[in-house]
Scaffold this active site. Structure first.
Site, PDB file in Angstrom:
ATOM      1  CG  HIS A 174      -2.480   9.292   6.902  1.00  0.00           C
ATOM      2  ND1 HIS A 174      -3.485  10.071   7.423  1.00  0.00           N
ATOM      3  CD2 HIS A 174      -2.095   9.906   5.741  1.00  0.00           C
ATOM      4  CE1 HIS A 174      -3.708  11.116   6.625  1.00  0.00           C
ATOM      5  NE2 HIS A 174      -2.887  11.030   5.590  1.00  0.00           N
ATOM      6  CG  ASP A 226      -3.750   9.395  10.565  1.00  0.00           C
ATOM      7  OD1 ASP A 226      -2.571   9.550  10.219  1.00  0.00           O
ATOM      8  OD2 ASP A 226      -4.703  10.010  10.036  1.00  0.00           O
ATOM      9  CB  SER A 232      -4.596  12.613   3.269  1.00  0.00           C
ATOM     10  OG  SER A 232      -3.563  13.253   3.971  1.00  0.00           O
TER      11      SER A 232
END
Length: 316
Positions: free
Chosen positions: A255, A221, A127
């Site tokens: 994600h 995601d 991330s």
């Protein structure tokens, strides 16, 4: 784990019970807290004499010092530094601006460590940690391999400084956030396009990097458009004569692609947006992606940090 009969309250009779235990620290793995200069981190060293291929592990916008990925990787023969960069001890409390010199200090710490095998180290970023690793690979020396899990190739969320260079964060349009009836926000369209207008200044110059890249992409995601970032990063590298990076896409994965058998995180509070957001993912597909991605990441680092071919091919 217990299986109970029916869906009644109180629950029906117990049909089966089992215990599942997970060891994070294998016998012989050493956990070394690191307070060296400005660095706030934890180093995990595998059993044996070493030296070992070295990796720096960066997590996302949650801050603090998550150690789970680093210690699990150390079980597989890597010396891994879990590096905090905000929201921990005397580091900045909020994600407003970062100085790459801090991360350079961590790279140099690993390169100079007698248990870390050179000449280069690996970076593993998830991330927000992904775009920080992209910046590290682009500007810092000594990086041989960079693996990004649902990362960005544009600088996001905070200003980034390095010497006389400043990279602004990618713009955000809050009007593009959709909120469901349950109050969970979908922020996947909130970020601006780093290929357009002034937001092009946020695109990290990854063509400067002298390392190999691996992009792990969850195609469901909902934090941001990870597949778009990976594809645009690949185009940029190839346009500058660099080798095409490896991109592994997982349909139905969200994600939070964690190590195998971690429960899928479908939604939680996003610190930057200050509200509950959906992260995406279909449970079975996400679970299978975590198992495969973990093998792919290890194979990538073994190949580019030790020179040994991986022999692993994606099953998805």
């Amino acid at each position: 784990l217990e299986v109970l009969e029916g869906h009644t309250e109180p629950p029906g009779r117990l049909l089966a019970r089992a215990q599942h235990e997970r060891a994070f620290l294998r016998d012989g793995v050493r956990r070394v807290p690191v307070r060296d200069g400005r660095i706030r981190a934890t180093l995990f060293l595998p059993p044996g004499n070493g030296p070992f291929p070295g990796i720096i592990d960066l997590y996302g916008t949650g801050g603090g010092l998550p150690e789970h990925k680093a210690c699990l990787l150390a079980n597989h023969g890597f010396a891994v530094l879990a590096l905090a960069y905000y929201g921990y001890e005397d580091l900045p409390k909020e994600m407003k601006e970062f100085h790459l010199e801090y991360f350079e200090e961590a790279v140099n710490y690993m390169l100079q460590h007698n248990q870390v095998k050179g000449p280069g180290i690996g970076l593993l970023g998830f991330s927000k940690g992904g775009d920080l690793c992209t910046s590290m690979a682009s500007f810092l020396k000594g990086i041989a391999a960079t693996a990004l899990i649902n990362g960005s190739v544009a600088n996001v969320g905070a200003v980034l400084h390095y010497k006389d260079i400043t990279i602004p964060p990618l713009g955000v349009n809050l009007k593009r956030i959709k909120v469901s009836k349950s109050g969970i926000a979908d922020i996947v369209d909130a970020l601006n396009n780093p290929l357009e207008g002034p937001d092009q200044q946020s695109f990290i110059p990854l063509e400067k990097a002298e390392c190999r890249f691996l992009f792990i992409v969850g195609q469901d995601d909902h934090n941001w458009k990870s597949e778009f970032f990976a594809v645009e990063g690949s185009k940029r590298l190839q346009a500058h004569g660099k080798e095409k990076p490896e991109i592994i896409c997982y349909p139905g994965a969200g994600h939070y692609i964690e190590p195998p058998f971690f429960p899928m995180c479908a939604a939680s509070t996003h610190l930057l947006f200050g509200k509950q957001v959906k992260w995406g993912g279909e449970p079975k597909a996400h679970c299978e992606a975590q198992v495969d991605a973990w093998q792919q990441i290890q194979a990538f680092f073994h190949e580019h940090l030790t020179g040994k071919p991986s022999g692993t091919s994606s099953k998805l």
